[in-house]
Scaffold this motif. Structure first.
Motif, PDB file in Angstrom:
ATOM      1  N   ARG A  51      -2.412  11.632  -4.163  1.00 32.98           N
ATOM      2  CA  ARG A  51      -1.974  10.709  -3.119  1.00 32.98           C
ATOM      3  C   ARG A  51      -2.927   9.543  -3.035  1.00 32.98           C
ATOM      4  O   ARG A  51      -4.105   9.655  -3.340  1.00 32.98           O
ATOM      5  N   ALA A  53      -4.301   7.109  -0.116  1.00 37.59           N
ATOM      6  CA  ALA A  53      -4.337   7.267   1.341  1.00 37.59           C
ATOM      7  C   ALA A  53      -5.086   6.129   2.025  1.00 37.59           C
ATOM      8  O   ALA A  53      -6.140   6.334   2.608  1.00 37.59           O
ATOM      9  N   SER A  55      -6.263   3.206   4.632  1.00 31.93           N
ATOM     10  CA  SER A  55      -6.238   2.915   6.060  1.00 31.93           C
ATOM     11  C   SER A  55      -5.716   1.485   6.181  1.00 31.93           C
ATOM     12  O   SER A  55      -6.190   0.606   5.471  1.00 31.93           O
ATOM     13  N   GLU A  87      -3.250   6.282   6.472  1.00 26.18           N
ATOM     14  CA  GLU A  87      -4.245   6.907   7.354  1.00 26.18           C
ATOM     15  C   GLU A  87      -4.542   5.976   8.528  1.00 26.18           C
ATOM     16  O   GLU A  87      -5.552   5.286   8.573  1.00 26.18           O
ATOM     17  N   TYR A 254     -11.122  11.829  10.123  1.00 26.89           N
ATOM     18  CA  TYR A 254     -10.726  11.824   8.707  1.00 26.89           C
ATOM     19  C   TYR A 254     -10.827  13.236   8.118  1.00 26.89           C
ATOM     20  O   TYR A 254      -9.928  13.695   7.422  1.00 26.89           O
TER      21      TYR A 254
HETATM   22  N1  GLU Z   1      -8.361   6.590   4.310  1.00 29.00           N
HETATM   23  C1  GLU Z   1      -9.431   6.932   3.434  1.00 29.00           C
HETATM   24  C2  GLU Z   1     -10.028   5.653   2.893  1.00 29.00           C
HETATM   25  O1  GLU Z   1      -9.373   4.631   2.966  1.00 29.00           O
HETATM   26  C3  GLU Z   1      -8.870   7.763   2.296  1.00 29.00           C
HETATM   27  C4  GLU Z   1      -9.841   8.513   1.508  1.00 29.00           C
HETATM   28  C5  GLU Z   1      -9.068   9.564   0.729  1.00 29.00           C
HETATM   29  O2  GLU Z   1      -8.354   9.189  -0.189  1.00 29.00           O
HETATM   30  O3  GLU Z   1      -9.157  10.741   1.059  1.00 29.00           O
HETATM   31  O4  GLU Z   1     -11.134   5.651   2.428  1.00 29.00           O
END
Ligand code: GLU
Length: 568
Positions: A51, A53, A55, A87, A254
């Motif tokens: 995935r 993810a 933010s 996220e 997180y």
């Molecule tokens: N939201 C986290 C970031 O942007 C994701 C990190 C992950 O992929 O677990 O760093």
């Protein structure tokens, strides 16, 4: 170290159950029921579920495209699944429209997801894919941990809340930030565990807010071996910090969201930046507490840049780090992805040189070929790679790309290009199509500087001839050439004329003779050509002059020769 002890009976099942009910009366789903809603995926052996993810705090950056590409390649190369999870648990840092922008930008670069958030909603059975919509799920597992004596509430005092606001509520009461003395941290931690059910009831009645903390059983002096698929064999100290799982607004940190989401979504490989490595001990502990199988981890090294000879981390503020800037500069998605692949796998360039007709998606991407210490971002290299890619396109394709780019970023230029399409295509055709195509530009934004002189509207003399050349010689040569230039001459006849004009003024047309006795000449035919080149193109470097003049047409050539003869 004090001899204080925690006093909530964490090992008393009934009391833990009561505590869980007090804190989460509204959670009725059991963890088993919740897990059952996300059944195991039916995938071929070895298929990877990965995935991306992000933010949604801004635009997609080069440093984000990197892990996204790794995730995409590993999933799709193994007939697995690639998920986009947003996220968005930190509403303060969230930027409106950022998620949609990220999705569209990833799409523009050809990074396609099988499941997850989309610009208009989401697709897939393992959602919701926006963490802000997964609240109830996290609470099911928070309740489970409290019930099992593995987590507990911590009521935040006014003082703590103020401090929290000061740190932007990021990780909610980072004890280690507050105290550098580990013993003090431990004491504070034990203090937090000293409460009774009555205390909790009272605080709840008073409307006090609480966070849920893990009840850590770790000892930081104990190190355990761990294998990261990129970093290799590591020694990870146990986590001994009662870190926060749910913040006082009920939103997960997180760490907690990572464990719950990646378990329920069936992630097999967690691909993320190495800045998460220090938190890994927390995640290992959390997966164990939750009874979840730990996924495989790949911590990607930070991208570096060279600054005054020293390696530095490429930051979000760096020029061109934002993918919208790349678009503006005119680096096409294909060029950018080609460069990303070059950086990601050390053998990619060689492979592509041998498989020129293949796409990067045909390349056997390998985790083992990834840099463990951080690859170097270099605009010059990006340019080189891009020049290569663009040099293989047909004149027609380049025309289309450039006009499309110019329509958005340089409408005046777009107008010139579309006014006479055949003229523009013939310019792009110079030196294209052969075994060794010209590599004049790496980005569409560089095209205007390369070929602007073909248009009177953009033509200007941008360079100067060395003072060593006699100005009257130059004038004479240009005027004479303007009189004898004939569009129908073949290349030899054309060049013979230039040679002849030079000879007449004392410029050798025989390079050997010139090199043997340069003092006998004012210069050579290359100098003569440079006079003509500057007059006609405004520069001392240009594509093949014979072809350039044919495309420009006699009228423009003669006019420019005469004008320059007058002004010099
Ligand atoms: N939201 C986290 C970031 O942007 C994701 C990190 C992950 O992929 O677990 O760093």
């Amino acid at each position: 170290m004090s001899d204080k002890k925690e006093f909530f009976p964490f090992d008393d099942e009934d009391q833990c159950k009561d505590l869980a009910e007090l804190l989460f009366p509204y959670v009725t789903e059991s963890p088993e029921e919740c897990i059952a809603r996300f059944p195991e995926r039916n995938l071929p052996e070895g298929a990877k579920v990965t995935r991306f993810a992000p933010s949604p705090t801004g635009f997609l950056h080069f440093g984000g495209l990197f892990p996204a590409t790794v995730g995409e390649r590993l999933a799709h190369q193994s007939e697995g699944v690639f998920i986009l999870r947003i996220e968005d648990t930190d509403s303060k840092r969230e930027v409106e429209g950022a998620a949609e922008n990220l999705i569209n930008t990833l799409n523009y670069y050809g990074i396609h997801f099988d499941e997850g958030a989309t610009a208009t909603g989401e697709t897939g059975k393992y959602g919701p894919y926006r963490q802000s919509q997964r609240g109830p799920i996290y609470h099911v597992f928070a309740k489970k941990l409290v019930k099992e004596g593995k987590a507990y509430p911590c009521f935040t005092t006014e003082e703590e809340l103020t401090a929290l606001n000061a740190v932007d509520k990021k990780e909610e009461i980072k004890s280690k930030d507050w105290h550098t003395d580990p013993n003090a941290v431990k004491e504070q931690q034990l203090d937090r565990r000293r409460f009774t059910l009555d205390d909790v009831k009272k605080s709840l009645k008073n409307g006090e807010r609480f966070v849920i903390r893990i009840r850590s059983d770790g000892d930081a002096s104990v190190k355990k071996p761990f294998t990261d698929l990129i970093k290799g064999n590591l020694e990870i100290p146990e986590n001994d910090e009662d870190f926060v799982l749910l913040k006082s607004d009920g939103i997960p940190t997180y760490h907690f969201a990572h464990a719950v989401d990646d378990r329920l979504m069936g992630t097999t490989h967690v691909i993320r930046g190495e800045e998460w490595l220090p938190s890994l001990s927390k995640h290992i502990q959390l997966f164990r507490y939750l009874g979840f199988k730990l996924p495989k981890y790949m911590h990607i090294a930070q991208i570096m840049k060279l600054e005054n000879g020293a390696k530095k981390k490429l930051s979000k503020r760096d020029m061109g780090a934002n993918m919208n800037d790349y678009k503006k500069m005119g680096y096409t998605p294909e060029c950018v992805m080609e460069y990303v692949m070059t950086l990601l796998n050390s053998n990619y360039e060689e492979w592509h040189a041998q498989n020129t007709e293949k796409k990067y998606t045909d390349f056997p991407f390998s985790i083992k070929k990834m840099s463990t210490s951080g690859c170097l971002f270099d605009f010059a290299k990006l340019d080189d790679v891009s020049k290569n890619v663009l040099s293989k396109y047909s004149a027609q394709k380049i025309y289309e790309l450039v006009t499309e780019w110019a329509r958005e970023f340089d409408p005046g230029f777009a107008e010139l290009l579309t006014k006479d399409k055949n003229y523009a295509v013939s310019i792009f055709a110079i030196g294209r199509g052969g075994k060794k195509p010209r590599k004049d530009f790496g980005a569409l934004g560089q095209v205007k500087a390369y070929m602007g002189f073909f248009y009177d509207e953009l033509f200007e003399i941008t360079e100067e001839l060395d003072v060593k050349y006699d100005r009257s010689d130059i004038k004479r040569i240009l005027t004479d050439f303007s009189e004898i230039y004939d569009e129908n001459d073949d290349q030899n006849t054309w060049f013979d004329k230039i040679k002849m004009l030079g000879e007449r003024m004392g410029y050798s047309s025989d390079m050997k003779a010139y090199k043997a006795t340069p003092e006998n000449f004012k210069g050579n035919v290359a100098d003569v050509s440079s006079f003509i080149r500057l007059a006609v193109t405004g520069r001392l470097n240009s594509p093949d002059m014979y072809e350039v003049m044919k495309i420009l047409g006699k009228e423009k050539v003669v006019r420019r020769l005469k004008a320059f003869a007058l002004q010099i």
